[in-house]
Scaffold this active site. Structure first.
Site, PDB file in Angstrom:
ATOM      1  CE  LYS A 158      -3.835   1.811   2.835  1.00 34.00           C
ATOM      2  NZ  LYS A 158      -4.526   1.580   4.126  1.00 34.00           N
ATOM      3  CB  SER A 162      -7.555   3.284   3.789  1.00 40.67           C
ATOM      4  OG  SER A 162      -6.747   2.587   4.732  1.00 40.67           O
ATOM      5  CB  SER A 183      -8.082   0.414   6.632  1.00 39.42           C
ATOM      6  OG  SER A 183      -8.669   1.680   6.788  1.00 39.42           O
TER       7      SER A 183
END
Length: 478
Positions: A77, A153, A177
């Site tokens: 990420k 996220s 997330s």
């Protein structure tokens, strides 16, 4: 088995590693499969925002001779886990051109295990959303339904793994997330206990201890082995989760025995659970009982309204720090040409909070652990929805809104079942047990006492064996 017969896109990481060990494919061929999958699905899904082709070749040249996942490709990420020499945008227009100068401890452990990082995944700005629709990169799309949110996220990670780009991808979880995008895309997502995995060396904690680091996977065993590979104590860590004598992979292979599992289907935060989600939870509870467990109704013991405000205050305070740091580092103004409007509003609110306000918020969040201790005095685990709603239409959580209060209120409402685990520091997982009437994935959440990831993995693997989900594939896949 020949390379032609080996199906990379449906294999988990341990299967890819075994194929490499058996000579079915080489590490270079496995990495080539990942880049070919990116070429096929990323133009539609927008899950990968940075391809690291040259860096992948450098990693292949420096692979350790041995390693449990030697040659297996994965994705990071584009925020916390810095990779030295690679761009890191945090999903923020102001941070374009930023380059990391050192490896995150997670990345160092990935390298030691023989993993090859092939790119970075899409994310909302500074990970501050439960949808992945940043202005900088545009939305990551859900391979199950392009009109529905992939979650956030860690949304780009979820889209990539669900579509078969890589067998697992790094994610982090500050309010849900990992679990929310896992639920939205039919993946297994475990949020570890606070202190189980490292968060340094750049930071000593993220969002005041709310954030944990792990992975989104298609199989339970991949999540277990990754926890084994990354969970050793980090020097200087503020938190250390209890030592687990047996490996997490071994725990996933062990039957948990009959358990008493509490069922939570409502919160005192004013939001209703959608009928299809409630029905899915009821079906999941019935399935759990067929495995020999007892499901009993329980309630969250904390004040959900007060906790939502405390989590909001902590996120706002840390958003203020992040906005200030990026603006200073990149020499840019704090305006809506460089930052999402909701994060500007959150940062302004964060600046308005006094030190005592932030400490009070931390105290309220930490008290949630005692509330859960009371719940776990009567049950072994708790099960609940991951979110009260099905994957929402794109644009539901709008980071370009000028009304940051309504935005963060909607995020707190949609994460009402997930963010309490972050506040308490306890482990929790989303298990892809159910689907909606039209085939959208619905994850079921299980929460455990602090340090009890082994129990969660044992239960998840039992569910996976009895009610397997590996045969389900989204409409967009490699």
């Amino acid at each position: 088995m020949s390379l032609h017969a080996f199906d990379y896109a449906t294999s988990d990481a341990m299967s890819v590693a075994q194929a490499i060990a058996d000579g079915v494919l080489t590490p270079s061929e496995a990495v080539a499969e990942a880049f070919a999958a990116i070429d096929r699905v990323n133009p539609v899904l927008n899950a990968v925002i940075l391809e690291m082709r040259d860096a992948a070749q450098d990693q292949l040249a420096a692979l350790p001779e041995t390693g449990p996942l030697r040659g297996v490709p994965t994705l990071l990420k584009d925020d916390c886990p810095s990779f030295a020499g690679a761009a890191m945008s945090y999903g923020c227009r102001a941070a374009r051109g930023n380059v990391s100068h050192q490896d995150h401890e997670i990345v160092s452990r990935y390298r030691a295990a023989g993993l090859v990082v092939v790119g970075k995944t899409n994310l909302p700005e500074m990970s501050c959303n439960i949808a992945t629709e940043p202005t900088l990169h545009g939305p990551a799309l859900n391979p199950w339904s392009l009109s529905r949110s992939v979650g956030g996220s860690s949304g780009g990670a979820a889209a990539a793994v669900a579509a078969g780009v890589v067998p697992f991808a790094y994610g982090n979880d500050g309010a849900g997330s990992i679990r929310i995008p896992s639920s939205n895309t039919g993946l297994f997502g475990l949020k570890p206990s606070r202190g189980r995995t490292p968060c340094g060396p750049v930071s000593s904690e993220n969002w005041g201890g709310l954030v944990c680091h792990h992975v989104l996977t298609r199989s339970v065993r991949d999540s277990a082995v990754m926890l084994d590979l990354t969970s050793a104590q980090e020097p200087g860590s503020l938190y250390v989760a209890p030592f687990e004598a047996q490996s997490f992979l071994a725990a996933a292979g062990r039957r948990p025995g009959p358990l008493r599992i509490g069922l939570v289907d409502r919160s005192d935060l004013d939001i209703a659970v959608e009928p299809q989600v409630r029905a899915a939870l009821e079906r999941a509870a019935a399935r759990i009982e067929t495995l020999g467990h007892k499901v009993v109704p329980v309630s969250f013991a904390h004040d959900s309204v007060a906790l939502a405000q405390a989590v909001t205050d902590l996120i706002a305070a840390y958003t203020a720090i992040e906005v200030d740091d990026i603006a200073l580092e990149m020499s840019c103004p704090v305006d809506d040409l460089h930052f999402e409007p909701v994060n500007i509003g959150l940062a302004e609110y964060g600046h308005s909070l006094g030190g005592t306000d932030v400490l009070r918020a931390r105290g309220r969040a930490n008290a949630t652990s005692r509330a859960f201790a009371g719940v776990f005095a009567g049950v072994d685990l708790v099960m609940s929805p991951v979110t009260p709603c099905l994957p929402q239409p794109l644009g539901t959580f709008d980071v370009r809104s000028s009304d940051w209060k309504t935005f963060i209120g909607s995020v707190m409402a949609a994460s009402v079942f997930t963010h309490p685990a972050n506040a308490a520091g306890i482990p929790a997982m989303s298990v892809p047990m159910e689907q909606s009437d039209d085939g959208l994935p619905i994850g079921i959440q299980f929460l455990a006492p602090y340090g009890a990831e082994a129990l969660l993995l044992s239960v998840a693997a039992e569910i996976e064996r009895t009610y397997p989900w590996s045969q389900r594939r989204p409409s967009i896949h490699a």
